[in-house]
Design an enzyme around this catalytic site. Structure first.
Site, PDB file in Angstrom:
ATOM      1  N   TYR A   1      43.668  40.480  67.105  1.00  0.00           N
ATOM      2  CA  TYR A   1      42.548  39.541  67.210  1.00  0.00           C
ATOM      3  C   TYR A   1      42.504  38.826  68.555  1.00  0.00           C
ATOM      4  CZ  TYR A   1      42.189  40.153  62.124  1.00  0.00           C
ATOM      5  OH  TYR A   1      42.062  40.679  60.859  1.00  0.00           O
TER       6      TYR A   1
ATOM      7  N   LYS B   1      53.936  48.309  60.128  1.00  0.00           N
ATOM      8  CA  LYS B   1      53.530  49.722  60.055  1.00  0.00           C
ATOM      9  C   LYS B   1      54.389  50.463  61.075  1.00  0.00           C
ATOM     10  CE  LYS B   1      50.856  53.098  58.598  1.00  0.00           C
ATOM     11  NZ  LYS B   1      50.948  53.636  57.225  1.00  0.00           N
TER      12      LYS B   1
ATOM     13  N   ASP C   1      50.830  49.486  53.932  1.00  0.00           N
ATOM     14  CA  ASP C   1      50.048  50.193  52.895  1.00  0.00           C
ATOM     15  C   ASP C   1      50.769  50.100  51.551  1.00  0.00           C
ATOM     16  OD1 ASP C   1      51.996  51.758  54.136  1.00  0.00           O
ATOM     17  OD2 ASP C   1      50.757  53.564  54.288  1.00  0.00           O
TER      18      ASP C   1
ATOM     19  N   ASP D   1      45.883  38.806  57.433  1.00  0.00           N
ATOM     20  CA  ASP D   1      44.486  38.492  57.099  1.00  0.00           C
ATOM     21  C   ASP D   1      44.082  39.280  55.841  1.00  0.00           C
ATOM     22  OD1 ASP D   1      41.861  37.625  57.275  1.00  0.00           O
ATOM     23  OD2 ASP D   1      41.294  39.064  58.823  1.00  0.00           O
TER      24      ASP D   1
ATOM     25  N   ASP E   1      43.941  37.886  51.565  1.00  0.00           N
ATOM     26  CA  ASP E   1      42.748  37.954  50.699  1.00  0.00           C
ATOM     27  C   ASP E   1      43.087  38.671  49.394  1.00  0.00           C
ATOM     28  OD1 ASP E   1      41.127  36.734  52.601  1.00  0.00           O
ATOM     29  OD2 ASP E   1      39.465  38.126  52.272  1.00  0.00           O
TER      30      ASP E   1
END
Ligand code: IPM
Ligand code: MG
Length: 361
Positions: A146, A195, A227, A251, A255
């Protein structure tokens, strides 16, 4: 105690939920003899409308001069709002990214906890919900994808977009330390999410987390690929204590974690720098579809105010009182419409705020 706050009501349901958090803070002030001073600043779409930019330098200066920032939410409907016709650095979200960077808020704490009373609102299978869960997502907030360089250009007649994911070892170390520190105050387990089977930034992440872990022999830690983590969150959320991860993974996973608590309207958050300064906001968005209807769930914002009492002002008793009042209101059967189920009493956003404020003991 005198507590000086910058308040950003923001867009959508932001003003409604912040008003309720202030109601609860004032009830705490009255009960425990503290005074909260509020200075409002603009950020997001409302700032674009008033000043042409999503966050002015003056607003940043006001925020910096306070002990903490209480934030509602920013942004509008990305498909229909005129704010989204502006260049990316002038859109509402750019204000949020700017204030995080300017205030050095690198550590984002998002606790996801399943209240006994809300098990019915949890979308997971009953056997899984019955086990409950209580985790803290620790999201790195000022680095990674970001904040890396980005551009869109035409290369050989083909439109090409690039985003860069950069982390240096210092950025990783400071968030890792925060993650292990928080784990020491909880159940002493860290799941570091990356990852590393693909990304260099994740391999460095893993290495630094391993080094940091050596200073915390009491904390059990593990690595988990992102994942797999997304899957484990819905399969067995009870396994998690502190989930330590980089900006974009955090992020997304936060959620997901919020949804399994029953509603995104329940998830508080704190964004901290190296000092006691923090910005406190609900994890959910501005929900423009229900804005102005007095039906938003203010609990995430009220719980964020409780985190402010705890982390910025060291007022643990007062923070406990707010959390207890939220628990009591749920026990008493009151729900905003997002968490309502049969047999509960549906109340508005402002009624929910008042009911919680009345229960501050
Ligand atoms: C959040 C939000 C923001 C983020 C957006 C609005 C930029 O989704 O706080 O999680 O991605 O950090
Ligand atoms: Mg988000």
């Amino acid at each position: 105690m005198e507590c000086n706050l910058a308040v950003i009501k923001g867009d959508g349901i932001g003003p409604e939920v912040v008003t309720e958090a202030i109601k609860v803070l004032d009830a705490v002030g009255k009960k425990y003899d503290h005074t909260f001073h509020y200075e409002e600043i603009l950020m997001g779409g409302c700032s674009i409308d008033a000043t042409g930019v999503p966050l002015t330098d003056e607003a940043v200066a006001v925020a910096k001069s306070k002990d903490a920032v209480l934030l509602g939410s920013i942004g509008g409907n990305t498909a229909t709002s005129p704010w989204y016709k502006l260049p990316p650095d002038r859109r509402p979200e750019a204000g949020l990214l700017k204030i995080r960077k300017e205030l050095g808020l690198f550590a984002n704490l998002r606790p996801a906890y399943l209240y006994e009373e809300l098990k019915g609102a949890c979308p997971l299978k009953k056997e899984i919900a019955d086990q409950g869960f209580d985790m803290m997502i620790m999201r790195e907030l000022t680095g990674g994808l970001y904040f890396g360089e980005r551009k869109t250009e035409e290369i050989g007649g083909v439109m090409t977009a690039v985003d860069t994911l950069v982390y240096n070892e210092n950025e990783i170390r400071r968030i890792a330390k925060k993650g292990f520190d928080i784990a020491m105050k909880r159940r002493k387990k860290v799941t570091s999410v990356d990852k590393a089977n693909v990304l260099d930034s994740s391999r460095l992440w893993r290495k630094i987390v391993e080094e940091t872990a050596k200073d915390y022999p009491e904390v059990t830690y593990e690595h988990m690929l992102v994942d797999n983590c997304a899957m484990q969150l819905v399969k067995d959320p009870a396994q998690f204590d502190v989930v330590l991860t980089e900006n974009m993974f955090g992020d997304i996973l936060s959620d997901e974690a919020s949804m399994i608590t029953g509603s995104i309207g329940m998830l508080a958050s704190a964004s901290l720098n190296e000092t006691k300064f923090g910005m406190y906001e609900p994890s959910g968005g501005s929900a423009p579809d229900i804005a102005g209807q007095n039906k938003a769930n203010p609990i995430a914002t009220i719980l964020s105010a409780a985190m402010m009492l705890r982390y910025t002002f060291d007022l643990d008793t007062e923070a406990d009182a707010v959390e207890q009042a939220v628990r009591q209101v749920l026990k008493d059967g009151y729900r905003t419409s997002d968490i309502a189920s049969s047999g509960t009493k549906t109340v508005s956003c402002s009624e929910m705020g008042s009911l919680i404020a009345e229960r501050i003991l």
